[in-house]
Design a protein around this motif. Sequence first.
Motif: not given
Lengths: 357, 200
Positions: A173-181, A340-343, A345-346, A351-352
């Motif tokens: 689920g957390f990995a998918l949060v990253g994909v969603l972001m 990695w979700i925090a990374v 966000a950074l 904007q990279v």
Amino acid sequence: MGSLIPQFALDLWNGLPVELQTVVTHVFKIVIVLLPLILAVAFSTYFERKIIGYMQRRIGPNRVGPLGLGQPFADVIKLLIKEVVIPTRSNRFLFLIAPLLSLIPAFATWAVIPLNDTFVIADINAGLLYVLALTSLGVYGVILAGWATNSKYAFLGAMRSAAQIVAYEIAMGFALVGVLMAGGSLNLGDIVRAQEGGITSWFWLPLLPLFVVYFISGVAETNRAPFDVAEGESEIVAGFHVEYSGVAFALFFLAEYANMLLISALTSIFFLGGWASPFEGLTFLGDGSFLREPSLMWLCLKIAFFMFVFFWLRATFPRYRYDQIMRLGWKVFIPVTLVWIAVEALMAWLQVGPWAA
Amino acid sequence: MFQAILFYTFAAVLIGAAMGVIFSRNPVHAVMFLVLAFFQSSLLWLLAEAEFLAIVLILVYVGAVMVLFLFVVMMIDINVERVQGGLVRYAPLGLVIAGLMVVELVQLIWARSRFEVATGGFAATPEGYSNTEALGAILYTEHVYAFEIAAVILLLAIVAAISLTMRKREGLKVQNITSQVAARAKDRVRVVKMEAEKRQ
């Protein structure tokens, strides 16, 4: 089109009520997806045996049909004509319904999976949530099978597998949060469209840790080697399906391989650009080259690659010890995804990568 | 028409499943009926075009909460006779609570019908409207403090639950997995190089 279909058929079709037309077209779409899926399941059992055979310097199945290609059908017929034994003092209804409960979510999830830019059975806004919800349902089949059998071995297997699936689902689920972001949408088609531009702009690169975590969690979710402690032949005979035979066992088998195909398809869509071509950016291939066109072929190739990785893992690694599985899930994967979700966000802030304006 | 048929089917199955939760003799069956009830109510929400709530209901309740419920119910050996006796004893309390809920629902519907014109069905959402986006936009702007407070309370509950149940028993032999994983061959095996002995 008009010349292909005779006029009376068109009249008949147009005479149907609109609701009935919708139902018929949807059933047709579902059949178009499900039939190749079931065939793919049958042949992935063949390829698994072949691949593992070659990795272990054997030949694998080669007796039925040319190159042994008839083997899956021989297996299916064998299982179909075997007797379904129902243990005494088992819970008859739950015992029989458990294989279905593990098969239905594995098939139903394909409803939101886009096969190319235009074809998807249900193009819904919350596709990613739907995927999460349905993949979390597969555990019921396993738990109920283990309990309804009324056997200690089956029950132990069910408990192991349920704890494992619950643990790895969080990391997934957390990995998918990253994909969603990164994708900016819950719709799977939009997620693929956000990855346009060749192999370097797919999400596997900016989300590399999440990609690895997602696929390994997928292996654990499907109870495949090296995470197959739920079956653990050496300790608990065959785990939750120890008393299943014939068609009931075949359904569990089908569900396991359908889940593997599903995880492969989802990983390709979320991290490897789905139907997009890896050579999209290579202009020297020419304008009309099929290698640069996005098509279903690329999705199938990516799915086949991940299926191969599944078999490769099984041939390579010994089974994990149970406490190490739990440690990997809770203490390694979940922190990695959170960091990695925090990374991410950074990265979005600076904007990279996929967030470049 | 089509929607009405679906609505009544789902509602009927929902009520049947809820009855099943109460009346089934086997606790595992009761849990499965509850799962069915969650499913049906999620389908009703889908009919109301609240797809986010519907899917999250399945994801959270069916996918996580009920799995743990099932776990617990399967592990404990429940005496069916005693549970059946409880049904009669607790029936008055249950009836009172059910009566209160019915009164509340009727009040709500009555209040609504006084101030608003009753519509035949659910209001259709405009094209391209995303439930999830709308919910997120409101949660993270208007109600952001309440949302954050709820999150902190949940985190607190997690920490509290873990610290309440975590206990170290004396003399327990546990493996230190980190050191096991970190072990390398050279920690366990010493390779000694020595000259071959001369033939006697």
